[in-house]
Design a protein around this motif. Structure first.
Motif, PDB file in Angstrom:
ATOM      1  N   PRO A   1      41.709  28.928  47.774  1.00 26.63           N
ATOM      2  CA  PRO A   1      40.970  27.723  48.178  1.00 26.63           C
ATOM      3  C   PRO A   1      41.774  26.441  47.948  1.00 26.63           C
ATOM      4  O   PRO A   1      41.564  25.457  48.651  1.00 26.63           O
ATOM      5  CB  PRO A   1      39.727  27.760  47.280  1.00 26.63           C
ATOM      6  CG  PRO A   1      39.557  29.180  46.917  1.00 26.63           C
ATOM      7  CD  PRO A   1      40.941  29.734  46.799  1.00 26.63           C
TER       8      PRO A   1
ATOM      9  N   TYR B   1      43.901  26.329  50.913  1.00 30.75           N
ATOM     10  CA  TYR B   1      43.026  26.035  52.047  1.00 30.75           C
ATOM     11  C   TYR B   1      42.690  24.533  52.089  1.00 30.75           C
ATOM     12  O   TYR B   1      42.741  23.891  53.136  1.00 30.75           O
ATOM     13  CB  TYR B   1      41.745  26.870  51.936  1.00 30.75           C
ATOM     14  CG  TYR B   1      40.657  26.452  52.888  1.00 30.75           C
ATOM     15  CD1 TYR B   1      40.672  26.878  54.216  1.00 30.75           C
ATOM     16  CD2 TYR B   1      39.617  25.631  52.468  1.00 30.75           C
ATOM     17  CE1 TYR B   1      39.672  26.479  55.094  1.00 30.75           C
ATOM     18  CE2 TYR B   1      38.614  25.235  53.334  1.00 30.75           C
ATOM     19  CZ  TYR B   1      38.652  25.660  54.643  1.00 30.75           C
ATOM     20  OH  TYR B   1      37.672  25.274  55.507  1.00 30.75           O
TER      21      TYR B   1
ATOM     22  N   ASN C   1      33.850  36.448  48.993  1.00 31.51           N
ATOM     23  CA  ASN C   1      34.434  35.567  47.958  1.00 31.51           C
ATOM     24  C   ASN C   1      33.677  34.798  46.830  1.00 31.51           C
ATOM     25  O   ASN C   1      32.678  34.288  47.005  1.00 31.51           O
ATOM     26  CB  ASN C   1      35.233  34.462  48.559  1.00 31.51           C
ATOM     27  CG  ASN C   1      36.509  35.007  48.973  1.00 31.51           C
ATOM     28  OD1 ASN C   1      37.013  35.831  48.288  1.00 31.51           O
ATOM     29  ND2 ASN C   1      37.012  34.568  50.087  1.00 31.51           N
TER      30      ASN C   1
ATOM     31  N   HIS D   1      37.801  28.607  40.896  1.00 29.93           N
ATOM     32  CA  HIS D   1      38.829  29.645  40.944  1.00 29.93           C
ATOM     33  C   HIS D   1      38.966  30.244  39.568  1.00 29.93           C
ATOM     34  O   HIS D   1      39.964  30.831  39.218  1.00 29.93           O
ATOM     35  CB  HIS D   1      40.145  29.062  41.421  1.00 29.93           C
ATOM     36  CG  HIS D   1      40.821  28.209  40.403  1.00 29.93           C
ATOM     37  ND1 HIS D   1      40.176  27.199  39.764  1.00 29.93           N
ATOM     38  CD2 HIS D   1      42.058  28.251  39.887  1.00 29.93           C
ATOM     39  CE1 HIS D   1      41.011  26.634  38.908  1.00 29.93           C
ATOM     40  NE2 HIS D   1      42.158  27.266  38.959  1.00 29.93           N
TER      41      HIS D   1
ATOM     42  N   ASN E   1      31.750  21.796  47.363  1.00 29.77           N
ATOM     43  CA  ASN E   1      31.703  23.221  47.055  1.00 29.77           C
ATOM     44  C   ASN E   1      30.244  23.643  46.894  1.00 29.77           C
ATOM     45  O   ASN E   1      29.488  23.005  46.178  1.00 29.77           O
ATOM     46  CB  ASN E   1      32.500  23.479  45.762  1.00 29.77           C
ATOM     47  CG  ASN E   1      32.510  24.945  45.355  1.00 29.77           C
ATOM     48  OD1 ASN E   1      32.422  25.262  44.181  1.00 29.77           O
ATOM     49  ND2 ASN E   1      32.609  25.838  46.312  1.00 29.77           N
TER      50      ASN E   1
ATOM     51  N   TYR F   1      48.997  33.052  50.765  1.00 31.44           N
ATOM     52  CA  TYR F   1      47.950  32.458  51.574  1.00 31.44           C
ATOM     53  C   TYR F   1      48.335  32.571  53.048  1.00 31.44           C
ATOM     54  O   TYR F   1      49.487  32.328  53.373  1.00 31.44           O
ATOM     55  CB  TYR F   1      47.776  30.989  51.173  1.00 31.44           C
ATOM     56  CG  TYR F   1      46.830  30.216  52.032  1.00 31.44           C
ATOM     57  CD1 TYR F   1      45.465  30.329  51.845  1.00 31.44           C
ATOM     58  CD2 TYR F   1      47.306  29.400  53.049  1.00 31.44           C
ATOM     59  CE1 TYR F   1      44.585  29.620  52.647  1.00 31.44           C
ATOM     60  CE2 TYR F   1      46.438  28.683  53.852  1.00 31.44           C
ATOM     61  CZ  TYR F   1      45.081  28.805  53.643  1.00 31.44           C
ATOM     62  OH  TYR F   1      44.222  28.116  54.437  1.00 31.44           O
TER      63      TYR F   1
ATOM     64  N   LEU G   1      39.237  35.637  46.404  1.00 33.76           N
ATOM     65  CA  LEU G   1      39.306  34.388  47.150  1.00 33.76           C
ATOM     66  C   LEU G   1      39.931  34.632  48.507  1.00 33.76           C
ATOM     67  O   LEU G   1      40.939  35.343  48.623  1.00 33.76           O
ATOM     68  CB  LEU G   1      40.151  33.362  46.377  1.00 33.76           C
ATOM     69  CG  LEU G   1      39.633  32.974  45.005  1.00 33.76           C
ATOM     70  CD1 LEU G   1      40.724  32.305  44.186  1.00 33.76           C
ATOM     71  CD2 LEU G   1      38.437  32.063  45.124  1.00 33.76           C
TER      72      LEU G   1
ATOM     73  N   ALA H   1      38.287  29.659  52.564  1.00 36.62           N
ATOM     74  CA  ALA H   1      37.314  28.756  51.952  1.00 36.62           C
ATOM     75  C   ALA H   1      36.249  29.506  51.166  1.00 36.62           C
ATOM     76  O   ALA H   1      35.311  28.889  50.671  1.00 36.62           O
ATOM     77  CB  ALA H   1      36.656  27.935  53.049  1.00 36.62           C
ATOM     78  N   TRP H   2      36.376  30.831  51.075  1.00 33.09           N
ATOM     79  CA  TRP H   2      35.318  31.626  50.440  1.00 33.09           C
ATOM     80  C   TRP H   2      35.774  32.203  49.117  1.00 33.09           C
ATOM     81  O   TRP H   2      36.945  32.491  48.917  1.00 33.09           O
ATOM     82  CB  TRP H   2      34.914  32.776  51.358  1.00 33.09           C
ATOM     83  CG  TRP H   2      34.230  32.333  52.603  1.00 33.09           C
ATOM     84  CD1 TRP H   2      34.822  32.067  53.809  1.00 33.09           C
ATOM     85  CD2 TRP H   2      32.842  32.074  52.781  1.00 33.09           C
ATOM     86  NE1 TRP H   2      33.880  31.660  54.712  1.00 33.09           N
ATOM     87  CE2 TRP H   2      32.654  31.663  54.112  1.00 33.09           C
ATOM     88  CE3 TRP H   2      31.727  32.163  51.937  1.00 33.09           C
ATOM     89  CZ2 TRP H   2      31.402  31.337  54.622  1.00 33.09           C
ATOM     90  CZ3 TRP H   2      30.482  31.839  52.451  1.00 33.09           C
ATOM     91  CH2 TRP H   2      30.324  31.436  53.775  1.00 33.09           C
ATOM     92  N   GLY H   3      34.794  32.403  48.250  1.00 33.52           N
ATOM     93  CA  GLY H   3      35.077  33.073  46.988  1.00 33.52           C
ATOM     94  C   GLY H   3      33.892  33.926  46.573  1.00 33.52           C
ATOM     95  O   GLY H   3      32.741  33.567  46.818  1.00 33.52           O
TER      96      GLY H   3
ATOM     97  N   TYR I   1      31.548  28.621  48.622  1.00 33.56           N
ATOM     98  CA  TYR I   1      32.145  28.155  49.873  1.00 33.56           C
ATOM     99  C   TYR I   1      32.607  26.717  49.698  1.00 33.56           C
ATOM    100  O   TYR I   1      31.875  25.868  49.205  1.00 33.56           O
ATOM    101  CB  TYR I   1      31.138  28.239  51.019  1.00 33.56           C
ATOM    102  CG  TYR I   1      31.710  27.787  52.341  1.00 33.56           C
ATOM    103  CD1 TYR I   1      32.686  28.542  52.988  1.00 33.56           C
ATOM    104  CD2 TYR I   1      31.291  26.601  52.940  1.00 33.56           C
ATOM    105  CE1 TYR I   1      33.233  28.119  54.187  1.00 33.56           C
ATOM    106  CE2 TYR I   1      31.837  26.172  54.143  1.00 33.56           C
ATOM    107  CZ  TYR I   1      32.804  26.938  54.755  1.00 33.56           C
ATOM    108  OH  TYR I   1      33.349  26.520  55.941  1.00 33.56           O
ATOM    109  N   TRP I   2      33.832  26.478  50.090  1.00 33.22           N
ATOM    110  CA  TRP I   2      34.396  25.118  50.016  1.00 33.22           C
ATOM    111  C   TRP I   2      34.322  24.488  51.399  1.00 33.22           C
ATOM    112  O   TRP I   2      34.908  25.008  52.351  1.00 33.22           O
ATOM    113  CB  TRP I   2      35.856  25.170  49.546  1.00 33.22           C
ATOM    114  CG  TRP I   2      35.994  25.449  48.093  1.00 33.22           C
ATOM    115  CD1 TRP I   2      36.115  24.535  47.095  1.00 33.22           C
ATOM    116  CD2 TRP I   2      36.040  26.734  47.456  1.00 33.22           C
ATOM    117  NE1 TRP I   2      36.217  25.176  45.890  1.00 33.22           N
ATOM    118  CE2 TRP I   2      36.176  26.509  46.082  1.00 33.22           C
ATOM    119  CE3 TRP I   2      35.958  28.051  47.912  1.00 33.22           C
ATOM    120  CZ2 TRP I   2      36.236  27.544  45.161  1.00 33.22           C
ATOM    121  CZ3 TRP I   2      36.023  29.084  46.998  1.00 33.22           C
ATOM    122  CH2 TRP I   2      36.158  28.822  45.631  1.00 33.22           C
TER     123      TRP I   2
END
Lengths: 161, 285
Positions: free
Chosen positions: A36, A39, B25, B29, B46, B204, B248, B251-253, B283-284
């Motif tokens: 993230p 991202y 996700n 973090h 978030n 990534y 992760l 944008a998801w975790g 979610y970001w």
């Protein structure tokens, strides 16, 4: 005489249209450890006008940026975006086209909005080839304090393009 | 027609599990139970949905929680969390629950300020955060004691890299008196160590996973209530240990984990715990 006049007009127009600008940046980023994070940085960079391609690598700790033609972006804007995401912007490898001037015994490369001072650490061979005027170079921009970015940078030349 | 609560639980659990798996996700973090450090960008948003369950000797609670976080700056984050209680405990232990969410039915607003940050390498940084929060209960009585508003403060420091993670933190929650009754206060500390194996070291935008060993020490004080036979100044001592997993992707975790008590030296009237289970979908924006 007529040809010379046309040449002068073309050159004048050319200098008016062409932008002195950054064309490519491989920006080193410290402190970015999660997907993230990458991202968020990628999304933030993509929102900036003037970027053609953005790729963020967690493993390299870098943001690879290709800037579009006639962009008006500055390295300061890019590093500010890195800081806004909670990370630290370090060295950057850049390709820049700008106007080189010889001032105070040293060379300065000027873009539309920033100044790059050519570092003495650049190789003597490269420095000896520098001539005032429009030039395209590749080099490493040294790390500057994140809280004190001024738009004036020190660059170590690695190639004259 | 009355729907059995067990049936509702099964349905909810199924929906939550399916959504967790399909969307893939997690919470920040960092750890699920221990105190982390904020990571939102300036202007970043978030959203979290968490499912939490706490089991005591006699009963088990089920709760959904929603957490909204906004990055005022890259070092200052505001959070608001609200609960949906599916099943409350009649007699609940004092605990914080997840790292940035209460385990009980409080609505909580908090400010997280990262006062120190040192990014010293690729993927590496030290950082320290101070937390201040206020909460208001959604229930009147908790364990036969009137529930008041509360204040919460904590401090946490952490190390993150691409392979190893560690957080150490401590906090204190104080409930205000309500109608001459008062819930016991809660000093606590957390220690978390995390690791990401090489196999999950993909760059990534590939997904990455990490595992945390989490531990919590809690020292809840006695409740004060009318007609109380014996108030004690002594505190319960609890140590819980467990693990959580964090995945992760973009944008998801998603994170999930459990804690079990390994030490429970309780004052009279305190509730003995069996386990805590949580999952979190993040979610970001």
């Amino acid at each position: 005489m007529k040809k010379l006049a046309i040449l002068i007009v073309v050159m004048a127009l050319g200098s008016f249209i062409s932008h002195a600008q950054i064309q490519k940046v491989d920006q080193e980023v410290f402190g970015m450890d999660c997907a993230p994070c990458a991202y968020g940085l990628e999304r933030g960079l993509k929102k900036m006008d003037g970027l053609e391609k953005v790729k963020v690598s967690l493993n390299d700790g870098k943001a690879y940026l290709k800037l579009s033609e006639n962009n008006n972006l500055s390295l300061k804007q890019i590093q500010d975006e890195v800081k806004k995401n909670g990370f630290s912007a370090k060295k950057a490898e850049v390709v820049i086209e700008g106007k080189l001037i010889n001032k105070n015994g040293g060379f300065q490369l000027q873009t539309d909005n920033e100044t790059y001072l050519v570092a003495n650490e650049s190789s003597d061979d490269l420095i000896s080839k520098l001539q005032s005027g429009t030039i395209k170079i590749k080099g490493i921009v040294e790390d500057a304090e994140d809280d004190n970015l001024s738009g004036t940078w020190k660059i170590k030349l690695t190639e004259i393009l | 027609m009355k729907i059995p609560i067990t049936f509702i639980r099964i349905i909810l659990s199924s929906i939550l599990s399916i959504s967790a798996i399909s969307i893939s996700n997690a919470q920040g973090h960092g750890p699920l139970y221990g105190l982390p450090t904020p990571t939102l960008a300036k202007g970043g948003v978030n959203l979290n949905v968490a499912g939490m369950s706490l089991s005591t000797e006699d009963e088990t609670s089920y709760m959904l929680r929603y957490l909204f976080s906004y990055g005022i700056t890259e070092d200052l984050q505001i959070n608001l969390t609200t609960p949906t209680m599916i099943e409350r405990l009649d007699n609940s232990p004092r605990t914080r629950g997840n790292s940035n969410m209460p385990a009980n039915s409080d609505i909580e607003a908090s400010l997280w300020y990262r006062f120190f940050s040192n990014a010293f390498g690729v993927g590496k940084r030290f950082e320290s955060t101070v937390i201040f929060g206020v909460s208001a209960p959604t229930d009147d009585v908790r364990g036969q004691v009137n529930v008041g508003n509360s204040v919460h403060g904590a401090i946490s420091t952490g190390y993150a890299s691409r392979t190893w993670y560690a957080w150490l933190g401590g906090g204190y929650q104080y409930y205000l008196e309500r109608d001459n009754e008062q819930l016991g206060d809660l000093p606590y500390a957390s220690l978390v160590v995390g690791y990401r194996p090489d196999i999950f070291m993909g760059d990534y935008p590939k997904p990455d996973w990490r595992i945390f060993v989490e531990s919590l020490a809690e020292f809840p004080g006695d409740n004060k209530y009318i007609a109380q036979p014996n108030f004690t100044e002594e505190r319960s001592k609890k140590v819980l240990i467990g693990s959580s997993f964090l995945g992760l992707y973009g944008a998801w975790g998603i994170s999930f984990g459990a804690l079990v008590p390994i030490v429970q030296d309780l004052i009279p009237g305190a509730v003995k715990e069996n386990y805590r289970v949580s999952f979190n979908l993040s979610y970001w924006l």
